[in-house]
Design an enzyme around this catalytic site. Structure first.
Site: not given
Ligand code: NAD
Length: 494
Positions: A281, A226, A173, A379, A149
């Site tokens: 991130c 995440s 997605k 985190e 997000f």
């Molecule tokens: P998230 O992991 O909750 O969601 C990311 C994506 O995965 C979304 O599209 C979501 O719909 C999907 N998703 C969520 N739960 C799932 C599951 N159980 N099974 C399959 N798919 C699932 O992350 P978020 O809250 O949207 O974003 C924040 C996180 O992203 C933080 O941990 C941040 O550090 C990380 N992030 C990392 C980077 C990087 O470059 N390393 C960049 C941006 C964000």
């Protein structure tokens, strides 16, 4: 209320039934829409459209692809304001921050405009008498991108620009929390002239993700989110024979040595800790204060916090907006509330003047944080800066290297020797020297180490081109270039 659907084969697709998820204006705490959550059957529709499109797209000339990317770049540039406003409405980040995200997204398209050059293979003439070898790069086919997000335009473009430039069809997605930007992107991609089906958007949650990870026609998956989900995506995707790059969470440390410019370091800690309400991130979440730097640094950071204006992202006076959801805001607040019982000192507690029903939280500063405390180990992904006090440079580096995450780390110092040592010794993927958010420009690649990246491919830049292509090596001999003979031995080349 707005219904946010999918984009399949060049058209917006909304279904009359099925699961949905609420979308909010986080600054006002109001639901503004609902996003449709795709079933496996809907994911298959999107992948089928991508498969159909990918055959012709894969054989289109690289100069045609580049010229469409140039058009896309112009359209994105012309729609910066719409894109930024769309991000602010659903994510909540302040407009000038959203504009920064769009600028960094544009960079990715600019890099991909050079695709004819980036796809140059290599050639070795006369490796044996009359025999030449050349390497060419082919697209993978259909690739999927699953995005978080916190950067609803930039992270999709980290993937999309290179993926389609390399001749793949791309199925996105996006996060279900701020899905509208993906549809604006899809419209712009279509207006740029890309064929229908080359870019498809499927809205959804874990069900859609798992359908993509197990779909036989998806060749590669890029994920950003995440760490627990990144690990899941990597394990399921690779078990189904796909190449996977899965970027995970972070806990970024900023080391401040006693010789640093402490005012500059305090400014950097505020900007990188509380920018985008800490939902980046590459946000700094831990300041590692070395020796005598600690007391003046904590004071300098605390003294700046009252100047951070918190408010709706669409108010030009605001410097920091709300968090993404009420639940996330409450979770972040629970870390601050629990910090004293873990032994940390709450210097600034993150309370704010009432801001209506928005998901706001103020900037929090915690001192004397240590490994083993939840505020250090987890985190938090919110406007909470923890200060860990150490007595030496060596202790600072050992702390970072023992942390399970390895996205970014920064050092603030005037000592070039210490900075050079830090660059070599720290075990993270992206290093800042007097730069708190060392997010690489699009012509370098972006990626962490350890639990911040699963798979061996960082994202965007040259590594992105490598990830989205398969190499083919061709060894050729022409009958009239050298005499032929029967030889059952392994080719010796002479
Ligand atoms: P998230 O992991 O909750 O969601 C990311 C994506 O995965 C979304 O599209 C979501 O719909 C999907 N998703 C969520 N739960 C799932 C599951 N159980 N099974 C399959 N798919 C699932 O992350 P978020 O809250 O949207 O974003 C924040 C996180 O992203 C933080 O941990 C941040 O550090 C990380 N992030 C990392 C980077 C990087 O470059 N390393 C960049 C941006 C964000």
């Amino acid at each position: 209320m707005k219904t946010i659907g999918h984009w399949i084969d060049g058209r917006a697709v909304t279904r009359k039934s099925g699961r949905t998820s609420p979308v909010y204006d986080p600054a006002r705490g109001r639901q503004t829409g609902e996003v449709q959550l795709a079933s496996a059957a809907e994911v298959s529709d999107a992948v089928r459209a991508a498969v159909r499109a990918s055959t012709d797209w894969a054989t289109s000339s690289s100069s045609r692809r580049a010229s469409l990317l140039f058009r896309l770049r112009e359209l994105l540039d012309a729609h910066r304001a719409d894109l930024a406003a769309t991000v602010t409405r659903e994510h909540g980040k302040v407009l000038f921050d959203a504009e920064g995200e769009i600028a960094r997204a544009l960079e990715c398209v600019e890099f991909a405009c050079g695709i004819p050059h980036l796809l140059k293979g290599s050639h070795s003439a006369e490796v044996s008498t009359g025999v030449d070898v050349h390497t060419v790069l082919h697209p993978v086919g259909v690739v999927a991108g699953i995005t978080p997000f916190n950067f609803p335009v930039m992270v999709p473009l980290w993937m999309l620009a290179n993926a389609i430039a390399c001749g793949n069809a791309f199925v996105l997605k996006p996060s279900e929390k701020d899905p509208s930007a993906s549809l604006l992107l899809a419209e712009l991609v279509q207006r740029a002239g890309f064929p229908d089906g080359v870019f498809d958007v499927i809205q959804g949650d874990a069900e859609a993700v798992d359908a993509l990870l197990t779909h036989a026609d998806v060749g590669a998956v890029s994920f950003v989110g995440s760490t627990p989900v990144a690990r899941h995506v990597y394990e399921i995707g690779t078990a189904h024979g796909k190449r996977v790059q899965a970027l995970g969470g972070a806990k970024n440390h900023m080391v401040v040595l006693p010789d640093a410019d402490l005012d500059a370091a305090a400014d950097a800690a505020i900007s990188a800790g509380y920018g985008s309400a800490g939902e980046r991130c590459m946000a700094i979440s831990i300041v590692v204060a070395v020796g005598a730097a600690a007391d003046p640094l904590v004071e300098a950071i605390a003294s700046r916090i009252p100047d951070v204006v918190i408010g709706p992202g669409d108010d030009s006076a605001s410097m920091m907006g709300p968090l993404i959801t009420r639940e996330h805001r409450d979770r972040v607040r629970s870390y601050i509330e629990g910090a004293p019982s873990e032994g940390a000192r709450v210097v600034v507690d993150g309370s704010t003047d009432a801001l209506g029903d928005g998901f706001f939280l103020g900037c929090a500063l915690l001192d004397r944080v240590k490994p083993g405390m939840r505020v250090y180990d987890d985190e938090i992904f919110g406007p909470v800066l923890g200060v860990v006090r150490v007595s030496s440079y060596e202790e600072a580096v050992a702390l970072i290297n023992a942390n399970p995450y390895g996205n970014g780390a920064a050092i603030f110092t005037r000592d070039g020797r210490a900075a050079r040592r830090f660059e070599r010794e720290v075990r993270v993927g992206m290093v800042g020297i007097n730069v708190p958010i060392p997010a690489p420009v699009a012509w370098h690649s972006f990626g962490g180490w350890k639990a911040s990246l699963f798979g061996d491919a960082p994202i965007h830049g040259p590594e992105g081109v490598r990830f989205y292509t398969r190499q083919k090596v061709v060894t050729s001999r022409w009958p009239d270039a050298a005499p032929s003979e029967v030889d059952l031995g392994f080719p010796k080349n002479r």
